[in-house]
Scaffold this motif. Structure first.
Motif, PDB file in Angstrom:
ATOM      1  N   LYS A   1       0.837  -1.209   0.000  1.00 44.37           N
ATOM      2  CA  LYS A   1       0.000   0.000   0.000  1.00 44.37           C
ATOM      3  C   LYS A   1       0.872   1.260   0.000  1.00 44.37           C
ATOM      4  O   LYS A   1       0.643   2.185  -0.779  1.00 44.37           O
ATOM      5  CB  LYS A   1      -0.916  -0.012   1.229  1.00 44.37           C
ATOM      6  CG  LYS A   1      -1.951   1.047   1.232  1.00 44.37           C
ATOM      7  CD  LYS A   1      -2.968   0.763   0.164  1.00 44.37           C
ATOM      8  CE  LYS A   1      -4.226   1.561   0.402  1.00 44.37           C
ATOM      9  NZ  LYS A   1      -5.200   1.355  -0.628  1.00 44.37           N
ATOM     10  N   ILE A   2       1.885   1.287   0.855  1.00 46.76           N
ATOM     11  CA  ILE A   2       2.754   2.465   0.954  1.00 46.76           C
ATOM     12  C   ILE A   2       3.583   2.646  -0.317  1.00 46.76           C
ATOM     13  O   ILE A   2       3.618   3.725  -0.895  1.00 46.76           O
ATOM     14  CB  ILE A   2       3.668   2.355   2.189  1.00 46.76           C
ATOM     15  CG1 ILE A   2       2.831   2.433   3.464  1.00 46.76           C
ATOM     16  CG2 ILE A   2       4.740   3.438   2.177  1.00 46.76           C
ATOM     17  CD1 ILE A   2       3.595   2.072   4.717  1.00 46.76           C
ATOM     18  N   THR A   3       4.250   1.588  -0.743  1.00 47.67           N
ATOM     19  CA  THR A   3       5.135   1.709  -1.907  1.00 47.67           C
ATOM     20  C   THR A   3       4.353   1.918  -3.201  1.00 47.67           C
ATOM     21  O   THR A   3       4.820   2.604  -4.098  1.00 47.67           O
ATOM     22  CB  THR A   3       6.049   0.480  -2.047  1.00 47.67           C
ATOM     23  OG1 THR A   3       5.256  -0.706  -2.086  1.00 47.67           O
ATOM     24  CG2 THR A   3       7.047   0.414  -0.919  1.00 47.67           C
ATOM     25  N   ARG A   4       3.156   1.351  -3.295  1.00 40.64           N
ATOM     26  CA  ARG A   4       2.330   1.559  -4.473  1.00 40.64           C
ATOM     27  C   ARG A   4       1.924   3.026  -4.594  1.00 40.64           C
ATOM     28  O   ARG A   4       1.949   3.600  -5.676  1.00 40.64           O
ATOM     29  CB  ARG A   4       1.085   0.697  -4.417  1.00 40.64           C
ATOM     30  CG  ARG A   4       0.223   0.798  -5.652  1.00 40.64           C
ATOM     31  CD  ARG A   4      -1.245   0.989  -5.241  1.00 40.64           C
ATOM     32  NE  ARG A   4      -1.995   1.540  -6.332  1.00 40.64           N
ATOM     33  CZ  ARG A   4      -2.455   2.787  -6.351  1.00 40.64           C
ATOM     34  NH1 ARG A   4      -2.244   3.594  -5.360  1.00 40.64           N
ATOM     35  NH2 ARG A   4      -3.143   3.228  -7.366  1.00 40.64           N
ATOM     36  N   ASN A   5       1.568   3.644  -3.481  1.00 39.00           N
ATOM     37  CA  ASN A   5       1.195   5.061  -3.513  1.00 39.00           C
ATOM     38  C   ASN A   5       2.375   5.935  -3.918  1.00 39.00           C
ATOM     39  O   ASN A   5       2.221   6.870  -4.709  1.00 39.00           O
ATOM     40  CB  ASN A   5       0.631   5.504  -2.162  1.00 39.00           C
ATOM     41  CG  ASN A   5      -0.722   4.914  -1.883  1.00 39.00           C
ATOM     42  OD1 ASN A   5      -1.433   4.481  -2.794  1.00 39.00           O
ATOM     43  ND2 ASN A   5      -1.098   4.854  -0.615  1.00 39.00           N
ATOM     44  N   ILE A   6       3.548   5.654  -3.377  1.00 39.14           N
ATOM     45  CA  ILE A   6       4.753   6.405  -3.749  1.00 39.14           C
ATOM     46  C   ILE A   6       5.086   6.181  -5.224  1.00 39.14           C
ATOM     47  O   ILE A   6       5.378   7.121  -5.965  1.00 39.14           O
ATOM     48  CB  ILE A   6       5.943   6.013  -2.843  1.00 39.14           C
ATOM     49  CG1 ILE A   6       5.675   6.450  -1.410  1.00 39.14           C
ATOM     50  CG2 ILE A   6       7.245   6.603  -3.367  1.00 39.14           C
ATOM     51  CD1 ILE A   6       6.659   5.896  -0.403  1.00 39.14           C
ATOM     52  N   TYR A   7       5.030   4.927  -5.643  1.00 36.97           N
ATOM     53  CA  TYR A   7       5.328   4.569  -7.034  1.00 36.97           C
ATOM     54  C   TYR A   7       4.367   5.278  -7.987  1.00 36.97           C
ATOM     55  O   TYR A   7       4.776   5.804  -9.019  1.00 36.97           O
ATOM     56  CB  TYR A   7       5.215   3.053  -7.192  1.00 36.97           C
ATOM     57  CG  TYR A   7       5.688   2.523  -8.507  1.00 36.97           C
ATOM     58  CD1 TYR A   7       6.989   2.069  -8.662  1.00 36.97           C
ATOM     59  CD2 TYR A   7       4.841   2.455  -9.599  1.00 36.97           C
ATOM     60  CE1 TYR A   7       7.431   1.566  -9.865  1.00 36.97           C
ATOM     61  CE2 TYR A   7       5.263   1.958 -10.806  1.00 36.97           C
ATOM     62  CZ  TYR A   7       6.558   1.512 -10.934  1.00 36.97           C
ATOM     63  OH  TYR A   7       6.990   1.030 -12.133  1.00 36.97           O
ATOM     64  N   PHE A   8       3.085   5.288  -7.630  1.00 40.30           N
ATOM     65  CA  PHE A   8       2.080   5.916  -8.493  1.00 40.30           C
ATOM     66  C   PHE A   8       2.315   7.421  -8.605  1.00 40.30           C
ATOM     67  O   PHE A   8       2.136   7.992  -9.682  1.00 40.30           O
ATOM     68  CB  PHE A   8       0.674   5.627  -7.958  1.00 40.30           C
ATOM     69  CG  PHE A   8      -0.407   5.981  -8.919  1.00 40.30           C
ATOM     70  CD1 PHE A   8      -0.717   5.130  -9.969  1.00 40.30           C
ATOM     71  CD2 PHE A   8      -1.106   7.176  -8.804  1.00 40.30           C
ATOM     72  CE1 PHE A   8      -1.703   5.459 -10.879  1.00 40.30           C
ATOM     73  CE2 PHE A   8      -2.095   7.519  -9.705  1.00 40.30           C
ATOM     74  CZ  PHE A   8      -2.404   6.650 -10.749  1.00 40.30           C
ATOM     75  N   LYS A   9       2.721   8.059  -7.514  1.00 40.22           N
ATOM     76  CA  LYS A   9       2.989   9.498  -7.564  1.00 40.22           C
ATOM     77  C   LYS A   9       4.221   9.827  -8.406  1.00 40.22           C
ATOM     78  O   LYS A   9       4.266  10.843  -9.080  1.00 40.22           O
ATOM     79  CB  LYS A   9       3.146  10.060  -6.158  1.00 40.22           C
ATOM     80  CG  LYS A   9       1.833  10.140  -5.423  1.00 40.22           C
ATOM     81  CD  LYS A   9       1.991  10.705  -4.045  1.00 40.22           C
ATOM     82  CE  LYS A   9       0.625  10.720  -3.373  1.00 40.22           C
ATOM     83  NZ  LYS A   9       0.662  11.221  -2.028  1.00 40.22           N
ATOM     84  N   ILE A  10       5.217   8.953  -8.368  1.00 36.01           N
ATOM     85  CA  ILE A  10       6.450   9.213  -9.121  1.00 36.01           C
ATOM     86  C   ILE A  10       6.262   8.920 -10.608  1.00 36.01           C
ATOM     87  O   ILE A  10       6.596   9.724 -11.467  1.00 36.01           O
ATOM     88  CB  ILE A  10       7.619   8.384  -8.555  1.00 36.01           C
ATOM     89  CG1 ILE A  10       7.972   8.867  -7.153  1.00 36.01           C
ATOM     90  CG2 ILE A  10       8.834   8.461  -9.472  1.00 36.01           C
ATOM     91  CD1 ILE A  10       8.986   8.007  -6.437  1.00 36.01           C
ATOM     92  N   PHE A  11       5.730   7.728 -10.932  1.00 35.00           N
ATOM     93  CA  PHE A  11       5.663   7.276 -12.323  1.00 35.00           C
ATOM     94  C   PHE A  11       4.291   7.459 -12.968  1.00 35.00           C
ATOM     95  O   PHE A  11       4.134   7.196 -14.157  1.00 35.00           O
ATOM     96  CB  PHE A  11       6.086   5.816 -12.424  1.00 35.00           C
ATOM     97  CG  PHE A  11       7.511   5.593 -12.021  1.00 35.00           C
ATOM     98  CD1 PHE A  11       8.554   6.009 -12.817  1.00 35.00           C
ATOM     99  CD2 PHE A  11       7.811   4.963 -10.818  1.00 35.00           C
ATOM    100  CE1 PHE A  11       9.867   5.803 -12.444  1.00 35.00           C
ATOM    101  CE2 PHE A  11       9.121   4.753 -10.430  1.00 35.00           C
ATOM    102  CZ  PHE A  11      10.152   5.181 -11.244  1.00 35.00           C
ATOM    103  N   ASN A  12       3.284   7.829 -12.180  1.00 36.77           N
ATOM    104  CA  ASN A  12       1.918   8.048 -12.667  1.00 36.77           C
ATOM    105  C   ASN A  12       1.341   6.807 -13.360  1.00 36.77           C
ATOM    106  O   ASN A  12       0.655   6.897 -14.382  1.00 36.77           O
ATOM    107  CB  ASN A  12       1.862   9.258 -13.600  1.00 36.77           C
ATOM    108  CG  ASN A  12       0.479   9.831 -13.683  1.00 36.77           C
ATOM    109  OD1 ASN A  12      -0.338   9.630 -12.788  1.00 36.77           O
ATOM    110  ND2 ASN A  12       0.210  10.546 -14.758  1.00 36.77           N
ATOM    111  N   ARG A  13       1.653   5.644 -12.830  1.00 37.38           N
ATOM    112  CA  ARG A  13       1.107   4.376 -13.327  1.00 37.38           C
ATOM    113  C   ARG A  13       1.226   3.325 -12.234  1.00 37.38           C
ATOM    114  O   ARG A  13       1.944   3.514 -11.253  1.00 37.38           O
ATOM    115  CB  ARG A  13       1.823   3.914 -14.581  1.00 37.38           C
ATOM    116  CG  ARG A  13       3.265   3.543 -14.365  1.00 37.38           C
ATOM    117  CD  ARG A  13       3.921   3.081 -15.669  1.00 37.38           C
ATOM    118  NE  ARG A  13       5.319   2.785 -15.456  1.00 37.38           N
ATOM    119  CZ  ARG A  13       5.793   1.629 -15.007  1.00 37.38           C
ATOM    120  NH1 ARG A  13       4.974   0.636 -14.739  1.00 37.38           N
ATOM    121  NH2 ARG A  13       7.076   1.445 -14.835  1.00 37.38           N
ATOM    122  N   GLU A  14       0.510   2.237 -12.407  1.00 41.60           N
ATOM    123  CA  GLU A  14       0.554   1.138 -11.445  1.00 41.60           C
ATOM    124  C   GLU A  14       1.813   0.304 -11.673  1.00 41.60           C
ATOM    125  O   GLU A  14       2.211   0.080 -12.824  1.00 41.60           O
ATOM    126  CB  GLU A  14      -0.675   0.225 -11.618  1.00 41.60           C
ATOM    127  CG  GLU A  14      -1.979   0.877 -11.264  1.00 41.60           C
ATOM    128  CD  GLU A  14      -2.149   1.082  -9.783  1.00 41.60           C
ATOM    129  OE1 GLU A  14      -1.606   0.296  -8.990  1.00 41.60           O
ATOM    130  OE2 GLU A  14      -2.835   2.050  -9.425  1.00 41.60           O
TER     131      GLU A  14
END
Length: 126
Positions: free
Chosen positions: A75-88
């Protein structure tokens, strides 16, 4: 095969089930269901550990924590990843982008190592 290894295998089966439903974890209802299941597994692991005669923590005790740690980390890393790369992020053998391999490797290593790190930190505190 000892009872400890058998319990460890039983405790990590839900982790594999969640791994196949990784895209559904973005739904709040499904995430809450899996968090509830992981908390029940931790309670079962603690109860089994308290009733054992071993002075050292057993493998099944650490296995009971893996699903909870995976869910929180994902949950935490997915949210960070989504904000950085704008994709899942993609999980799998051959993702489209190489950075997804690092994401998957980080999650895998963290769910194996974190139960031991948390346990050692708790014992240092008390």
């Amino acid at each position: 095969m000892t009872i400890d290894v058998l319990l460890y295998i039983i405790f990590i089966i839900p982790l594999f089930i969640v791994g196949f439903q990784i895209k559904k974890l973005n739904q709040k209802k499904i995430f809450i269901i899996w968090i509830s299941i992981s908390i029940l597994l931790i309670i079962a692991g603690v109860l089994i550990e308290d009733n054992s005669n071993n002075e050292m923590r057993s493998l099944s005790y650490f296995g009971s924590q893996m699903l909870f740690i995976f869910l929180i980390l994902q949950k935490i890393t997915r949210n960070i990843y989504f904000k950085i790369f704008n994709r899942e992020p993609e999980f799998g053998k051959f993702p489209k982008y190489k950075i997804d391999n690092f994401y998957s490797l980080f999650i895998l290593i963290a769910i194996i190592v974190l139960p031991f790190v948390i346990e050692s930190y708790i014992f240092k505190k008390f």
